[in-house]
Design an enzyme around this catalytic site. Structure first.
Site, short mmCIF file in Angstrom:
data_model
loop_
_atom_site.label_atom_id
_atom_site.label_comp_id
_atom_site.label_asym_id
_atom_site.label_seq_id
_atom_site.Cartn_x
_atom_site.Cartn_y
_atom_site.Cartn_z
N TRP A 170 15.34 -8.20 -2.92
CA TRP A 170 14.61 -6.64 -2.95
C TRP A 170 15.41 -6.73 -4.76
O TRP A 170 16.25 -6.19 -4.81
CB TRP A 170 14.01 -5.29 -2.54
CG TRP A 170 13.94 -4.66 -3.16
CD1 TRP A 170 13.91 -3.30 -4.39
CD2 TRP A 170 12.04 -4.79 -2.81
NE1 TRP A 170 12.40 -3.33 -3.74
CE2 TRP A 170 11.41 -3.50 -3.02
CE3 TRP A 170 10.89 -5.53 -2.12
CZ2 TRP A 170 10.20 -3.55 -3.50
CZ3 TRP A 170 9.84 -5.01 -2.35
CH2 TRP A 170 9.26 -4.20 -2.77
N ALA A 171 13.99 -6.80 -6.17
CA ALA A 171 14.81 -6.35 -7.06
C ALA A 171 13.59 -4.86 -7.64
O ALA A 171 12.70 -4.50 -7.52
CB ALA A 171 14.23 -7.30 -7.93
N ASN A 196 -0.38 -3.61 -8.45
CA ASN A 196 1.37 -3.20 -9.31
C ASN A 196 1.87 -3.36 -9.89
O ASN A 196 2.49 -2.70 -10.50
CB ASN A 196 1.97 -2.76 -7.51
CG ASN A 196 1.26 -1.96 -6.54
OD1 ASN A 196 0.25 -0.74 -6.60
ND2 ASN A 196 1.45 -2.21 -5.19
N SER A 254 6.05 -8.42 -2.67
CA SER A 254 7.08 -7.90 -1.40
C SER A 254 6.34 -8.24 -0.27
O SER A 254 6.40 -7.77 0.75
CB SER A 254 6.60 -5.85 -1.49
OG SER A 254 5.17 -5.56 -0.72
N ASP A 271 -5.25 5.73 3.69
CA ASP A 271 -5.37 3.74 3.71
C ASP A 271 -6.49 3.86 3.83
O ASP A 271 -7.16 4.35 4.95
CB ASP A 271 -4.38 3.53 4.07
CG ASP A 271 -4.10 1.95 3.41
OD1 ASP A 271 -3.47 1.66 2.18
OD2 ASP A 271 -4.66 0.94 3.75
N GLU A 278 2.37 -2.12 -14.18
CA GLU A 278 3.58 -1.58 -13.86
C GLU A 278 4.55 -3.31 -15.41
O GLU A 278 4.64 -2.32 -16.59
CB GLU A 278 5.11 -2.17 -12.91
CG GLU A 278 4.64 -1.61 -11.70
CD GLU A 278 4.72 -1.85 -10.08
OE1 GLU A 278 6.20 -2.84 -10.56
OE2 GLU A 278 4.51 -0.93 -9.32
N HIS A 329 1.23 -1.20 0.13
CA HIS A 329 -0.08 -0.12 0.13
C HIS A 329 0.75 1.42 0.07
O HIS A 329 0.64 2.69 -0.40
CB HIS A 329 -1.25 0.00 1.14
CG HIS A 329 -2.40 -0.96 1.34
ND1 HIS A 329 -3.05 -0.25 1.64
CD2 HIS A 329 -2.35 -2.32 0.92
CE1 HIS A 329 -4.16 -1.97 1.69
NE2 HIS A 329 -3.63 -2.67 0.87
N1 UDP Z 1 8.65 -4.89 -6.07
C1 UDP Z 1 9.76 -4.15 -6.46
N2 UDP Z 1 11.19 -5.53 -6.24
C2 UDP Z 1 10.93 -6.75 -5.77
C3 UDP Z 1 9.28 -6.98 -5.34
C4 UDP Z 1 8.27 -6.50 -5.49
O1 UDP Z 1 9.77 -2.99 -6.89
O2 UDP Z 1 11.04 -7.30 -5.40
C5 UDP Z 1 7.58 -3.62 -6.04
C6 UDP Z 1 6.68 -3.68 -7.49
O3 UDP Z 1 7.59 -3.25 -8.49
C7 UDP Z 1 5.42 -3.38 -7.15
C8 UDP Z 1 5.21 -3.96 -5.48
O4 UDP Z 1 6.65 -3.88 -4.78
O5 UDP Z 1 5.32 -1.85 -6.81
C9 UDP Z 1 4.92 -4.78 -5.01
O6 UDP Z 1 3.30 -5.07 -5.29
P1 UDP Z 1 2.21 -5.65 -5.99
O7 UDP Z 1 1.05 -5.01 -6.06
O8 UDP Z 1 2.28 -6.04 -7.00
O9 UDP Z 1 2.15 -6.99 -4.84
P2 UDP Z 1 2.63 -6.81 -3.48
O10 UDP Z 1 3.57 -6.60 -2.53
O11 UDP Z 1 1.25 -5.86 -3.18
O12 UDP Z 1 1.76 -8.44 -3.17
#
Ligand code: UDP
Length: 506
Positions: free
Chosen positions: A360-361, A382, A299, A126, A386, A24
């Site tokens: 983390w990527a 997200n 995440s 939120d 993307e 979020h």
């Molecule tokens: N993300 C990232 N690197 C990672 C994992 C996630 O940058 O290794 C970012 C991704 O670009 C996205 C967010 O974290 O913006 C994850 O959101 P998403 O809705 O896809 O999944 P959630 O974390 O809510 O399950």
């Protein structure tokens, strides 16, 4: 775009209060930055560890001349909660999530006081802060709610609540139609969240309060864009009776330079060494256009050892090159998988077939690399947005939250997804009992990355959506206009309030 839609009149002042989980936090910070980019004075209130995740982007925005800052409040001390553990994510031990939520609830008084002291013209908070609708009412200002997810998922969940079609099937595997929606969408009972199935479910009670606060809010803001799910946007507005603005894709609107993309969602300190970052880039540079599949599950997710092993084999068996983001393995869950994955990494590096990123990527930066040709995703919204923005079709592997609804949108409505075949919803912090087999993973990846007419069609569909996404945030585009309308509306509310005050004084 920098000149903004806000124009020359007096500056609107806003407070943004994101929730303390990356899922979020990341999009709400992006939305806050979009407002600042368009002439609104923005303060984001959060705690130290959460601020560390995005502060560098705020500093950059501030240097760009945007009126934006973070106001950091100390996280309360909670017995048994290690200092600095303030975020609910994949690395948060299960018993700590409740303690973090407890700490956040304790901050309510301080947040309310800050609202009073800072005197914003509106707040964007939120969904997990339902109390903020009353706080806004006390100050006579609008509360805009961030509800997360897609319009489509909200409409589907509303259909479940209204018509309970899942109660009319004999087994968890029999499909039923979601009534009243713009498309004929079928699901099974095993794919829908527990709160719709288990009487007196704790999260159902929380969501009831959230929904009531949503109805009482001035409106809601979404991170998607009209061309992606316009029929559901219309449906949501009609059925929920709430005003709503769609201002996405938010990630590309504000994260335009390399630092924004590389650092998004993670503090600098926690990022793996620069060498490693360069590593994936150099590796991808050696690959052909559209030849590599990017595999990441967001995440919040953790997999059991047995699932990680199936993914590793599935990737190797698929015959396609890959980048796989693997969360650090909790020692208590290791079961020898740590060693297995290290050997796997060595093997695929040796064969030049794959690249493993631990932890983390820099997802935004990776997705825009020309070598990436598809994504394996848990359908977190997200990542979906993307990927669409980057014109990448997806293997859909929903796990929890509203992800099974998002899969319907990708596969059945938009024709840009290949389902891996996961069938069972589970809680985000549980493993569940479903293990997707290596052959299903390999097959789905091959369908996504291989040739064939269906693949051409999926790529055509996602390219059209990507073009639409880019237009949506340009002047005259759907999200641009939506933001402009919202800002204009908030400005006229402010003016009304001011003139009421003047009349009272006179
Ligand atoms: N993300 C990232 N690197 C990672 C994992 C996630 O940058 O290794 C970012 C991704 O670009 C996205 C967010 O974290 O913006 C994850 O959101 P998403 O809705 O896809 O999944 P959630 O974390 O809510 O399950």
């Amino acid at each position: 775009m920098e000149s903004g839609v806000d124009g020359e009149t007096e500056m609107l002042k806003a407070i943004f209060l994101p929730f303390v989980s990356p899922s979020h936090l990341i999009p709400v910070v992006d939305i806050a930055r979009i407002f600042a980019m368009h002439g609104v004075d923005v303060t984001i209130i959060t705690t130290p560890a959460n601020a560390a995740v995005f502060q560098s982007s705020i500093d950059r925005d501030s240097n760009r001349g945007h009126s934006i800052r973070t106001h950091v409040v100390k996280f309360p001390q909670i017995a048994g909660l290690p200092e600095g553990m303030e975020s609910i994510n994949a690395a948060t031990p299960k018993d700590m999530s409740t303690k973090i939520s407890e700490g956040v609830s304790m901050l309510q008084g301080e947040f309310r006081q800050l609202f009073r002291d800072m005197q914003p013209d509106f707040i964007v908070t939120d969904m997990f802060y339902p109390w903020s609708v009353d706080a806004a009412a006390e100050l006579g200002i609008p509360r805009i709610i961030y509800v997360g997810g897609t319009y489509m998922a909200h409409c589907a969940m509303d259909s479940l609540e209204r018509f309970a079609p899942h109660t009319n099937v004999d087994s968890d595997d029999h499909s039923f139609l979601l009534p009243g929606l713009p498309h004929k969408l079928e699901m099974t009972r095993s794919q829908i969240p527990d709160r719709f199935k288990v009487p007196n479910h704790g999260f159902a009670k929380i969501m009831k309060v959230v929904k009531e606060s949503e109805k009482r809010s001035y409106g809601s803001v979404f991170k998607s864009f009209y061309e992606l799910e316009g029929a559901y946007e219309e449906h949501y507005k009609t059925v929920m009776g709430t005003k709503s603005w769609n201002v996405g894709p938010v990630s590309s609107w504000v994260n335009q330079d390399a630092s924004d993309k590389a650092e998004r969602g993670h503090s600098k300190e926690e990022q793996e060494g620069k060498g490693k970052e360069q590593g994936w880039f150099t590796w991808l540079n050696s690959k052909k256009q559209d030849s590599v599949v990017y595999v990441c599950f967001g995440s919040m997710n953790n997999f059991p050892a047995s699932q990680l092993i199936e993914i590793a084999h599935g990737l190797e068996d698929s015959g396609h090159d890959f980048v796989w983001v693997v969360k650090k393995i909790d020692e208590s869950q290791d079961d020898g998988v740590g060693v297995f994955l290290e050997e796997f990494e060595k093997r695929v590096q040796g064969s030049n077939r794959g690249y493993v990123i631990w932890g983390w990527a820099p997802q935004l930066a990776i997705l825009e690399h020309p070598a990436i040709g598809g994504v394996v995703t848990h359908c977190g919204m997200n990542t979906v947005l993307e990927s669409v923005d980057a014109a990448l079709p997806m293997v859909t592997w929903p796990l929890f939250a509203e992800q099974f609804f998002n899969e319907k949108l990708l596969v059945d409505v938009l024709g840009i997804g290949v389902p891996v075949g996961s069938k069972k919803w589970r809680n985000w912090n549980e493993f569940g009992d479903e293990i997707v087999k290596r052959e299903d993973i390999a097959k789905a990846i091959d369908l996504l990355m291989g040739g064939g007419e269906e693949n051409v069609e999926r790529r055509r569909n996602v390219k059209a959506l990507s073009d639409a996404a880019k237009k949506a945030i340009q002047p005259g585009g759907s999200s641009y206009n939506s933001l402009k309308d919202l800002i204009e509306e908030l400005k006229s509310l402010k003016l009304q309030k001011l003139s009421c005050k003047l009349e009272t004084v006179a």
